[in-house]
Motif scaffolding. Sequence first.
Motif, PDB file in Angstrom:
ATOM      1  N   ASN A  66      67.738 -11.012 -50.456  1.00 37.01           N
ATOM      2  CA  ASN A  66      68.102 -12.399 -50.135  1.00 37.01           C
ATOM      3  C   ASN A  66      69.323 -12.841 -50.938  1.00 37.01           C
ATOM      4  O   ASN A  66      70.197 -13.546 -50.414  1.00 37.01           O
ATOM      5  CB  ASN A  66      66.923 -13.337 -50.428  1.00 37.01           C
ATOM      6  CG  ASN A  66      65.753 -13.119 -49.502  1.00 37.01           C
ATOM      7  OD1 ASN A  66      65.890 -12.522 -48.434  1.00 37.01           O
ATOM      8  ND2 ASN A  66      64.591 -13.580 -49.893  1.00 37.01           N
ATOM      9  N   TRP A 108      72.851 -14.307 -49.532  1.00 35.01           N
ATOM     10  CA  TRP A 108      73.060 -15.723 -49.824  1.00 35.01           C
ATOM     11  C   TRP A 108      74.540 -16.011 -50.032  1.00 35.01           C
ATOM     12  O   TRP A 108      75.230 -15.257 -50.715  1.00 35.01           O
ATOM     13  CB  TRP A 108      72.263 -16.069 -51.075  1.00 35.01           C
ATOM     14  CG  TRP A 108      72.421 -17.464 -51.590  1.00 35.01           C
ATOM     15  CD1 TRP A 108      72.383 -18.619 -50.878  1.00 35.01           C
ATOM     16  CD2 TRP A 108      72.623 -17.832 -52.964  1.00 35.01           C
ATOM     17  NE1 TRP A 108      72.543 -19.700 -51.723  1.00 35.01           N
ATOM     18  CE2 TRP A 108      72.697 -19.251 -52.997  1.00 35.01           C
ATOM     19  CE3 TRP A 108      72.738 -17.132 -54.160  1.00 35.01           C
ATOM     20  CZ2 TRP A 108      72.899 -19.954 -54.187  1.00 35.01           C
ATOM     21  CZ3 TRP A 108      72.933 -17.819 -55.330  1.00 35.01           C
ATOM     22  CH2 TRP A 108      73.000 -19.216 -55.341  1.00 35.01           C
ATOM     23  N   HIS A 127      64.518 -22.611 -50.861  1.00 39.69           N
ATOM     24  CA  HIS A 127      65.831 -22.023 -51.132  1.00 39.69           C
ATOM     25  C   HIS A 127      65.964 -20.690 -50.402  1.00 39.69           C
ATOM     26  O   HIS A 127      64.979 -19.967 -50.225  1.00 39.69           O
ATOM     27  CB  HIS A 127      65.978 -21.819 -52.649  1.00 39.69           C
ATOM     28  CG  HIS A 127      67.357 -21.478 -53.078  1.00 39.69           C
ATOM     29  ND1 HIS A 127      67.844 -20.193 -53.059  1.00 39.69           N
ATOM     30  CD2 HIS A 127      68.367 -22.269 -53.544  1.00 39.69           C
ATOM     31  CE1 HIS A 127      69.089 -20.192 -53.500  1.00 39.69           C
ATOM     32  NE2 HIS A 127      69.435 -21.436 -53.806  1.00 39.69           N
ATOM     33  N   PRO A 128      67.183 -20.323 -49.966  1.00 43.16           N
ATOM     34  CA  PRO A 128      67.382 -19.029 -49.282  1.00 43.16           C
ATOM     35  C   PRO A 128      66.903 -17.827 -50.090  1.00 43.16           C
ATOM     36  O   PRO A 128      66.607 -16.772 -49.512  1.00 43.16           O
ATOM     37  CB  PRO A 128      68.896 -18.983 -49.071  1.00 43.16           C
ATOM     38  CG  PRO A 128      69.316 -20.413 -48.998  1.00 43.16           C
ATOM     39  CD  PRO A 128      68.421 -21.136 -49.958  1.00 43.16           C
TER      40      PRO A 128
END
Length: 219
Positions: free
Chosen positions: A211, A215, A144-145
């Motif tokens: 992040n 996102w 996942h990012p």
Amino acid sequence: MKLIAVIDYGMGNLHSVAKAVEHVAEHARVEITRDANTILEADRVILPGVGAIRDCMGELCRLGLNQTVYKAIEQGQPLLGICVGMQILLSHSEENGGVDCLNQLHGKVKRFDEHMKNSQEQQLKVPHMGWNQVQQIQREDEVHPLWHNIEDQSRFYFVHSYYAEMENPADVIGRCDYGIGFDAVLARKNLAAVQFHPEKSHDAGLQLLKNFLQWDGQA
């Protein structure tokens, strides 16, 4: 300039979270707020939480911020729940004799067993407090990012007596072990949630917050 709203319902490490976000939020304004319009106009929303789930849910609902959270999620705003803020997003908690939560992620919050032991048969204390490793869970061979530039099995700082048990494994992107394995990082559509405190987790925690700010809520 991006606006990052940290929801203020009186039950979170608001200033610690805001300071950590400010540290990684280039060209962004971080606002601690309980104003619905400000929250619904923000580019990113953070829902922190500490203490008992009954008190947290009670204050969130008393202020009408449960409806604001529903609207933010419906609008597609990326939203991050932290610690009890994560548990609030689930369906139900065993704490305080049983409390219904926001049911935005389908799962239950359960209490650690007081008699848990580690692999060396040593008694484990409840609450689970301190640093622990988190295993990243891939989806279709991709991370996942939220995990960008964070090594697998990085250590994060936990303080909790209750843990998440999710109905859908696809909602889980990170797991931790403390006597038993438990779901520590969740993500579905524009929702993300972590059981640990990224604002207290040094470089890995700051990277995770960075992040989240980058996102787009689409993964």
